[in-house]
Scaffold this motif. Structure first.
Motif, short mmCIF file in Angstrom:
data_model
loop_
_atom_site.label_atom_id
_atom_site.label_comp_id
_atom_site.label_asym_id
_atom_site.label_seq_id
_atom_site.Cartn_x
_atom_site.Cartn_y
_atom_site.Cartn_z
N GLU A 159 0.83 -1.20 0.00
CA GLU A 159 0.00 0.00 0.00
C GLU A 159 0.87 1.25 0.00
O GLU A 159 0.56 2.24 -0.68
N LEU A 160 1.95 1.22 0.76
CA LEU A 160 2.86 2.37 0.81
C LEU A 160 3.44 2.66 -0.56
O LEU A 160 3.51 3.82 -1.00
N LEU A 165 3.20 6.12 -5.56
CA LEU A 165 3.03 6.29 -7.00
C LEU A 165 1.79 7.13 -7.32
O LEU A 165 1.78 7.91 -8.28
N VAL A 166 0.74 6.97 -6.50
CA VAL A 166 -0.45 7.81 -6.66
C VAL A 166 -0.08 9.27 -6.47
O VAL A 166 -0.51 10.16 -7.21
N ALA A 167 0.76 9.54 -5.45
CA ALA A 167 1.18 10.91 -5.15
C ALA A 167 2.03 11.50 -6.26
O ALA A 167 2.14 12.74 -6.37
N ARG A 168 2.61 10.67 -7.08
CA ARG A 168 3.40 11.14 -8.23
C ARG A 168 2.51 11.40 -9.44
O ARG A 168 2.98 11.76 -10.51
N ASN A 172 -3.97 4.33 -12.06
CA ASN A 172 -3.94 2.94 -11.59
C ASN A 172 -3.34 2.00 -12.62
O ASN A 172 -2.61 1.05 -12.28
N ARG A 173 -3.65 2.24 -13.90
CA ARG A 173 -3.11 1.39 -14.97
C ARG A 173 -1.59 1.46 -15.01
O ARG A 173 -0.91 0.43 -15.14
N GLU A 174 -1.03 2.67 -14.88
CA GLU A 174 0.43 2.84 -14.91
C GLU A 174 1.07 2.17 -13.70
O GLU A 174 2.13 1.53 -13.82
N ILE A 175 0.43 2.31 -12.54
CA ILE A 175 0.97 1.70 -11.32
C ILE A 175 0.96 0.18 -11.44
O ILE A 175 1.91 -0.50 -11.03
N SER A 182 -2.36 -6.75 -11.65
CA SER A 182 -3.52 -6.31 -12.42
C SER A 182 -3.99 -4.94 -11.93
O SER A 182 -3.74 -4.55 -10.78
N GLN A 183 -4.67 -4.23 -12.82
CA GLN A 183 -5.21 -2.92 -12.45
C GLN A 183 -6.25 -3.09 -11.34
O GLN A 183 -6.36 -2.23 -10.45
N ARG A 184 -6.99 -4.20 -11.36
CA ARG A 184 -7.99 -4.45 -10.33
C ARG A 184 -7.32 -4.54 -8.94
O ARG A 184 -7.89 -4.09 -7.94
N THR A 185 -6.12 -5.13 -8.90
CA THR A 185 -5.40 -5.23 -7.63
C THR A 185 -5.03 -3.85 -7.09
O THR A 185 -5.17 -3.57 -5.89
N ILE A 186 -4.58 -2.98 -7.98
CA ILE A 186 -4.23 -1.61 -7.57
C ILE A 186 -5.47 -0.88 -7.08
O ILE A 186 -5.45 -0.18 -6.05
#
Length: 215
Positions: A159-160, A165-168, A172-175, A182-186
Motif C-alpha cells: 500500500e505504501l 506512485l499515486v502521489a506522483r 492505476n493502470r500505470e501503477i 492487475s489494475q484491479r489489484t491496484i
C-alpha cells in the motif's frame, strides 16, 4: 435612504479631479446606502489606500499628478489591494480607449456623461462578482486546509508503494504496469487505503501522502 444592509457595509473610494462630479456621484452613492471616501487624484488615492481598503474604486482617468492608469497599475501590483474592483469613468468613449482601460486593469469602463442608475448598477454588479470570487477562494482554502485522517494509519509495504506512485500523479493502470500486477489489484489497494484514512478520492489520498511525508 435606499440600499440594503449589504450595501451599508460597503465602502467605495471615488477618485476624480472634478469637484462637481465628486459631489454629484458621492451624494448619489451615499443615498443608495454606500459609504464614500474621496480623493482628487491618483496620488491622493494611494495615500488613502495606505490606511483604508475600500470594497470598490470608482476612478477618473485624466487627472493631475497621477492619472487613473498609473493608479490602477499601483493597485494591481500591491497584493493588499490587487483584488479591489476598479470602475473607470472617462470622457473618452472610443473603442480603443475602452480596450486600453480594460487592458490596464479596470474591471468596468464607463463613458461620461453617464446615467447615475447605470453607475449604481455597475457598482453593484462589480461588488457581487468580487464577493463571489472571495467566497470561492475562501471555500477552496477551507477545503484545502482540512484533511481529517485518523492518527497512526498503518499501511502495508505494498500500500505504501502504491500511495507513493499515486502521489506522483500516476493512474492505476500505470501503477499496475510498474508493480506487475492487475489494475484491479491496484484499485483494491487504493480502495483499502481510502477506507483506512476516511478520505474521499485519489486526490485527497495523494495530498495526505505528501503532507504526512510518506512520499
Amino acid at each position: 435612504m435606499k440600499g440594503t444592509n449589504a450595501q451599508l457595509q460597503k465602502e467605495l473610494l471615488l477618485v476624480d479631479d472634478d469637484p462637481n462630479l465628486i459631489l454629484l456621484v458621492k451624494d448619489y452613492l451615499e443615498f443608495r446606502g454606500y459609504k464614500v471616501i474621496t480623493a482628487e487624484n491618483g496620488r491622493e488615492a494611494l495615500e488613502v489606500l495606505e490606511t483604508q481598503v475600500p470594497d470598490l474604486i470608482v476612478c477618473d482617468i485624466m487627472m493631475p499628478e497621477m492619472d487613473g492608469y498609473a493608479l490602477v497599475k499601483h493597485i494591481r501590483e500591491n497584493p493588499r489591494t490587487s483584488w479591489i474592483p476598479v470602475l473607470f469613468l472617462s470622457a473618452k468613449g472610443q473603442s480603443q480607449d475602452r480596450v486600453k482601460g480594460l487592458n490596464m486593469g479596470a474591471d468596468v469602463y464607463m463613458v461620461k456623461p453617464f446615467e447615475p442608475e447605470e453607475l449604481v448598477a455597475q457598482v453593484e454588479s462589480s461588488l457581487k462578482q468580487a464577493s463571489r470570487l472571495i467566497q470561492h477562494k475562501t471555500q477552496q482554502g477551507q477545503q484545502a486546509s482540512h484533511l481529517k485522517v485518523p492518527q497512526n494509519i498503518e499501511l502495508t509495504p505494498t500500500e505504501l508503494k502504491v500511495v507513493q506512485l499515486v502521489a506522483r500523479g500516476m493512474a492505476n493502470r500505470e501503477i499496475a504496469e510498474i508493480m506487475d500486477v492487475s489494475q484491479r489489484t491496484i484499485e483494491s489497494h487504493v480502495s483499502n487505503m481510502l477506507g483506512k484514512t476516511g478520505l474521499h478520492n485519489r486526490t485527497e489520498l495523494s495530498r495526505w501522502a505528501i503532507e504526512s511525508s510518506k512520499v
